[in-house]
Design a protein around this motif. Sequence first.
Motif, short mmCIF file in Angstrom:
data_model
loop_
_atom_site.label_atom_id
_atom_site.label_comp_id
_atom_site.label_asym_id
_atom_site.label_seq_id
_atom_site.Cartn_x
_atom_site.Cartn_y
_atom_site.Cartn_z
N LEU A 198 0.79 -1.19 0.03
CA LEU A 198 -0.09 0.02 0.16
C LEU A 198 0.97 1.18 0.01
O LEU A 198 1.72 1.50 0.94
N LEU A 199 0.70 2.12 -1.10
CA LEU A 199 1.74 3.15 -1.06
C LEU A 199 1.23 4.48 -0.47
O LEU A 199 2.05 5.22 0.03
N GLY A 200 -0.13 4.72 -0.50
CA GLY A 200 -0.50 5.61 0.35
C GLY A 200 -2.11 5.77 0.44
O GLY A 200 -2.62 5.32 -0.42
N LEU A 201 -2.74 6.79 0.99
CA LEU A 201 -3.93 7.21 1.01
C LEU A 201 -4.36 8.91 0.88
O LEU A 201 -3.29 9.37 1.65
N TRP A 202 -5.19 9.36 0.24
CA TRP A 202 -5.37 10.66 -0.16
C TRP A 202 -6.92 10.90 0.10
O TRP A 202 -7.45 10.14 -0.47
N LEU A 203 -7.20 12.04 0.89
CA LEU A 203 -8.72 12.52 0.74
C LEU A 203 -8.83 13.67 0.04
O LEU A 203 -8.29 14.59 0.08
N ALA A 204 -10.04 13.55 -0.68
CA ALA A 204 -10.57 14.60 -1.33
C ALA A 204 -12.11 14.77 -1.52
O ALA A 204 -12.60 13.74 -1.58
N GLU A 205 -12.55 15.88 -1.68
CA GLU A 205 -13.86 16.06 -2.06
C GLU A 205 -13.99 15.84 -3.56
O GLU A 205 -15.19 15.24 -4.03
N THR A 206 -13.20 16.27 -4.52
CA THR A 206 -13.37 16.26 -5.97
C THR A 206 -12.21 15.65 -6.38
O THR A 206 -11.12 15.98 -5.78
N GLU A 207 -12.28 15.04 -7.62
CA GLU A 207 -11.04 14.52 -8.08
C GLU A 207 -10.94 15.25 -9.47
O GLU A 207 -11.75 15.95 -10.11
N SER A 208 -9.36 15.54 -9.92
CA SER A 208 -9.24 16.59 -11.21
C SER A 208 -7.64 16.19 -11.56
O SER A 208 -7.09 15.33 -10.69
N ALA A 209 -7.30 16.54 -12.63
CA ALA A 209 -6.15 16.44 -13.22
C ALA A 209 -4.98 17.15 -12.02
O ALA A 209 -4.07 16.32 -11.66
N ALA A 210 -5.06 18.15 -11.39
CA ALA A 210 -4.51 18.68 -10.42
C ALA A 210 -4.45 17.86 -8.97
O ALA A 210 -3.13 17.68 -8.61
N PHE A 211 -5.56 17.23 -8.73
CA PHE A 211 -5.53 16.44 -7.54
C PHE A 211 -4.45 15.23 -7.71
O PHE A 211 -3.81 14.75 -6.91
N TRP A 212 -4.54 14.50 -9.20
CA TRP A 212 -4.17 13.21 -9.43
C TRP A 212 -2.62 13.50 -9.47
O TRP A 212 -1.40 12.95 -9.22
N MET A 213 -2.17 14.75 -10.05
CA MET A 213 -0.89 15.46 -10.21
C MET A 213 -0.20 15.50 -8.81
O MET A 213 0.98 15.07 -8.67
N SER A 214 -0.96 15.90 -7.94
CA SER A 214 -0.20 15.98 -6.64
C SER A 214 -0.10 14.61 -5.80
O SER A 214 0.94 14.30 -5.17
N VAL A 215 -1.11 13.51 -6.00
CA VAL A 215 -0.78 12.22 -5.55
C VAL A 215 0.51 11.59 -6.35
O VAL A 215 1.54 11.12 -5.51
N LEU A 216 0.47 11.69 -7.68
CA LEU A 216 1.57 11.08 -8.30
C LEU A 216 3.03 11.89 -7.92
O LEU A 216 4.09 11.14 -7.95
N THR A 217 2.88 13.03 -7.80
CA THR A 217 4.09 14.06 -7.34
C THR A 217 4.63 13.32 -6.13
O THR A 217 5.73 13.37 -5.83
N ASP A 218 3.55 13.12 -5.29
CA ASP A 218 4.14 12.71 -3.93
C ASP A 218 4.77 11.08 -3.95
O ASP A 218 5.85 11.16 -3.22
N ILE A 219 4.17 10.25 -4.69
CA ILE A 219 4.82 9.25 -5.03
C ILE A 219 6.26 9.19 -5.36
O ILE A 219 7.17 8.61 -4.92
N LYS A 220 6.27 10.13 -6.46
CA LYS A 220 7.71 10.19 -7.09
C LYS A 220 8.46 10.94 -6.21
O LYS A 220 9.84 10.53 -5.97
N ALA A 221 8.18 11.80 -5.18
CA ALA A 221 9.09 12.43 -4.26
C ALA A 221 9.67 11.41 -3.10
O ALA A 221 10.59 11.82 -2.56
N ARG A 222 8.78 10.34 -2.89
CA ARG A 222 9.26 9.54 -2.01
C ARG A 222 10.19 8.35 -2.39
O ARG A 222 10.28 7.36 -1.82
N GLY A 223 10.56 8.47 -3.80
CA GLY A 223 11.73 7.61 -4.35
C GLY A 223 11.21 6.82 -5.72
O GLY A 223 11.96 6.04 -5.77
#
Length: 401
Positions: A198-223
């Motif tokens: 399990l890589l992570g969990l993220w809470l959001a009211e709505t999804e968007s390109a900006a939201f997914w960009m932040s999730v994937l950037t978080d994953i990349k920043a962690r190695g």
Amino acid sequence: MISQEDFLNAEFLKQFKNSKDFASFMEELYVRGTEKMLEAELDQHLGYEKHAPEGRNTGNSRNGKTSKTLKSKYGAVGIKVPRDRASTFEPVVVPKRRNLAEGIEELVISLYAKGMSTRDIEEQLREIYQFNLSESAISNITSKIQEDILEWQQRPLEQVYCIVWLDGIVFKVRHNGKVINKTVYLAVGLTTKGKKELLGLWLAETESAAFWMSVLTDIKARGVEDLLISCSDNLTGFAQAIRSVFPQAATQVCVVHQIRNSCRYVVWKDKKAFTTDLKAIYQAPNRELAAVALEQLEQNWGSKYAYAIKSWRTNWEELTVFFDFPLEIRRIIYTTNLIENLNGKIRKYTKGKGAFPDDNAVKKAVFLALREITKKWTQPIQNWGIILNQFVTLFPDRCKL
């Protein structure tokens, strides 16, 4: 006029000569209560009570007691911890090499993770262990999990994941005086050792390109340097985001989600025939024959269910990525069933919670449920040896072992 309760309290205190006598009495009460809790745990572990006939010839039995010193509010106190003959008894209330407070905290967190409310936990501790712990104290114990969540969410990840599945689960949350829907998005990765993580969990009211960009950037920043394949529902903005952060990743849209979505536009009496024609698409041996099956679907149903077929054409490229891979890989990427099963188990743990009071409460409940569920993720997935060879052959420069 003195009340009966005050009179009884006064009579009770008369038996003690001084405060030292009273403290000694309370210490003895504490020890007795703790030892009863341990005996109750051993009963549960063995499956029968002391001296019960059901315990004969079971292969395990009581085997005396060992001494242990606990740190408590009464100072250092000595207790007797029961043992079993097979040495498989691991007390929860007083874990080995830890004190009572730590044991109670672990028990409370485990019960909360399994979906029990603070009130239920309070009753459970009182009824089974004769141990009184207030709802507010239980809430304070579970609130410490926020630190664990933060540490877990920031931990380093693997450099490469063969597959990453993404999906969301919706919860009712109170927000500005109203109850609204919020989604906890989860990412599960398949490591180069074939194990789910399990890589992570993220809470959001709505999804968007900006939201997914932040999730994937978080994953990349962690190695994480590379994802070979990503699998998701047709999440808003996800394909665009994955191409921006991991441009080499193949992006597969979940075929099962697509089938469900397109069948929403089909009346009941036609669904069986319609889904039979759909099978010819996703069960085709290759993309070319799948395209032929899509043409046949449109000939059969296009005049009646044009919108259902249009969605297949719109998402065709992402829906058919799995055809680029051998059968063993196809079976695990054309659907997000793996993470949907995970969501179903989370529901079992959280179904008694109702509407959550805030975002932190949602994260805490989901994190604890996930911690229980993922304890079993210790073995590689089925046929991993074959699948690994296929990944190494397909991605010789990217699949780092």
